[in-house]
Motif scaffolding. Sequence first.
Motif, short mmCIF file in Angstrom:
data_model
loop_
_atom_site.label_atom_id
_atom_site.label_comp_id
_atom_site.label_asym_id
_atom_site.label_seq_id
_atom_site.Cartn_x
_atom_site.Cartn_y
_atom_site.Cartn_z
N ALA A 37 -64.88 56.06 -116.71
CA ALA A 37 -63.58 55.71 -116.12
C ALA A 37 -63.71 55.32 -114.69
O ALA A 37 -62.99 54.43 -114.34
CB ALA A 37 -62.72 56.86 -116.30
N ALA A 38 -64.58 56.05 -113.95
CA ALA A 38 -64.76 55.82 -112.33
C ALA A 38 -65.17 54.27 -112.29
O ALA A 38 -64.73 53.74 -111.36
CB ALA A 38 -65.68 56.68 -111.84
N ALA A 39 -66.14 53.81 -113.19
CA ALA A 39 -66.73 52.32 -113.16
C ALA A 39 -65.63 51.36 -113.41
O ALA A 39 -65.56 50.36 -112.72
CB ALA A 39 -68.06 52.52 -114.10
N GLY A 40 -64.88 51.81 -114.30
CA GLY A 40 -63.73 50.83 -114.73
C GLY A 40 -62.70 50.89 -113.54
O GLY A 40 -62.29 49.61 -113.41
N ALA A 41 -62.34 51.95 -113.10
CA ALA A 41 -61.36 51.91 -111.91
C ALA A 41 -62.08 51.06 -110.42
O ALA A 41 -61.24 50.34 -110.01
CB ALA A 41 -61.07 53.32 -111.56
N ALA A 42 -63.38 51.41 -110.45
CA ALA A 42 -63.74 50.77 -109.31
C ALA A 42 -63.71 49.23 -109.41
O ALA A 42 -63.54 48.47 -108.59
CB ALA A 42 -65.26 51.37 -109.00
N LEU A 43 -64.17 48.64 -110.65
CA LEU A 43 -64.14 47.17 -110.90
C LEU A 43 -62.80 46.87 -110.95
O LEU A 43 -62.64 45.67 -110.45
CB LEU A 43 -64.99 47.00 -112.35
N PHE A 44 -61.77 47.35 -111.55
CA PHE A 44 -60.42 46.87 -111.38
C PHE A 44 -59.98 46.80 -109.75
O PHE A 44 -59.49 45.86 -109.58
CB PHE A 44 -59.70 47.63 -112.32
N ALA A 45 -60.23 47.88 -109.16
CA ALA A 45 -59.78 47.99 -107.77
C ALA A 45 -60.50 46.86 -106.99
O ALA A 45 -59.78 46.22 -105.87
CB ALA A 45 -59.88 49.42 -107.08
N THR A 46 -61.77 46.78 -107.15
CA THR A 46 -62.22 45.68 -106.51
C THR A 46 -61.84 44.33 -106.67
O THR A 46 -61.87 43.24 -105.88
CB THR A 46 -63.87 45.67 -106.97
N ALA A 47 -61.55 43.87 -108.04
CA ALA A 47 -60.97 42.75 -108.48
C ALA A 47 -59.58 42.43 -107.64
O ALA A 47 -59.39 41.33 -107.36
CB ALA A 47 -60.98 42.75 -110.04
N PHE A 48 -58.64 43.66 -107.73
CA PHE A 48 -57.57 43.54 -107.21
C PHE A 48 -57.72 43.31 -105.65
O PHE A 48 -56.67 42.53 -104.94
CB PHE A 48 -56.62 44.67 -107.27
N TRP A 49 -58.76 43.85 -105.21
CA TRP A 49 -58.67 43.61 -103.57
C TRP A 49 -59.29 42.26 -103.41
O TRP A 49 -58.55 41.80 -102.25
CB TRP A 49 -59.94 44.77 -103.17
N LEU A 50 -60.30 41.58 -103.98
CA LEU A 50 -60.64 40.28 -103.87
C LEU A 50 -59.66 39.50 -104.17
O LEU A 50 -59.46 38.39 -103.48
CB LEU A 50 -62.01 40.15 -104.72
N ALA A 51 -58.59 39.57 -105.07
CA ALA A 51 -57.60 38.64 -105.55
C ALA A 51 -56.45 38.67 -104.29
O ALA A 51 -55.99 37.48 -104.23
CB ALA A 51 -56.94 39.00 -106.66
N GLY A 52 -56.37 39.56 -103.56
CA GLY A 52 -55.54 39.93 -102.55
C GLY A 52 -56.00 39.23 -101.17
O GLY A 52 -55.25 38.99 -100.05
N ARG A 53 -57.21 38.87 -101.21
CA ARG A 53 -57.96 38.41 -99.80
C ARG A 53 -57.26 36.87 -99.47
O ARG A 53 -57.11 36.12 -100.19
CB ARG A 53 -59.29 38.34 -99.75
N ALA B 45 -63.71 55.58 -106.03
CA ALA B 45 -64.31 55.48 -107.70
C ALA B 45 -65.91 55.43 -107.69
O ALA B 45 -66.32 55.92 -108.68
CB ALA B 45 -63.63 54.30 -108.29
N ALA B 46 -66.17 54.75 -106.56
CA ALA B 46 -67.90 54.44 -106.87
C ALA B 46 -68.57 55.69 -106.52
O ALA B 46 -69.50 55.93 -107.03
CB ALA B 46 -68.16 53.10 -105.87
N VAL B 47 -67.97 56.28 -105.58
CA VAL B 47 -68.54 57.58 -105.12
C VAL B 47 -68.27 58.59 -106.23
O VAL B 47 -69.26 59.32 -106.70
CB VAL B 47 -67.90 58.10 -103.97
N LEU B 48 -67.17 58.54 -106.99
CA LEU B 48 -66.81 59.39 -107.97
C LEU B 48 -67.90 59.17 -109.36
O LEU B 48 -68.68 60.04 -109.91
CB LEU B 48 -65.71 59.38 -108.67
N PHE B 49 -68.11 57.90 -109.46
CA PHE B 49 -68.87 57.46 -110.42
C PHE B 49 -70.57 57.93 -110.13
O PHE B 49 -71.25 58.59 -111.10
CB PHE B 49 -69.26 55.87 -110.44
N GLY B 50 -70.99 58.02 -108.83
CA GLY B 50 -72.25 58.43 -108.35
C GLY B 50 -72.50 59.90 -108.72
O GLY B 50 -73.24 60.33 -109.23
N VAL B 51 -71.45 60.59 -108.40
CA VAL B 51 -71.31 61.85 -108.35
C VAL B 51 -71.30 62.44 -110.04
O VAL B 51 -72.17 63.31 -110.50
CB VAL B 51 -70.05 62.57 -108.08
#
Length: 62
Positions: free
Chosen positions: A46-62, A12-18
């Motif tokens: 939308a890509a920035a929002g998806a990247a933020l949510f996925a990062t939050a879920f990844w950090l919550a699962g650590r 999602a971060a790459v898509l945001f950059g593109v």
Amino acid sequence: MQVSMLSVAIAAAVLFGVAEIANWRRNNRRDVDDVGFMPWRGIALAAAGAALFATAFWLAGR
């Protein structure tokens, strides 16, 4: 699950950059009448929002 959320966040971060590069190109085009059809600003948002949510879920699962 953690690895998949990290990969979603990176994609999602790459898509945001593109999308931001494409939006910059649209704003600096030579032919004003050649606008195209892709909503790059919405795609970037939308890509920035998806990247933020996925990062939050990844950090919550650590």
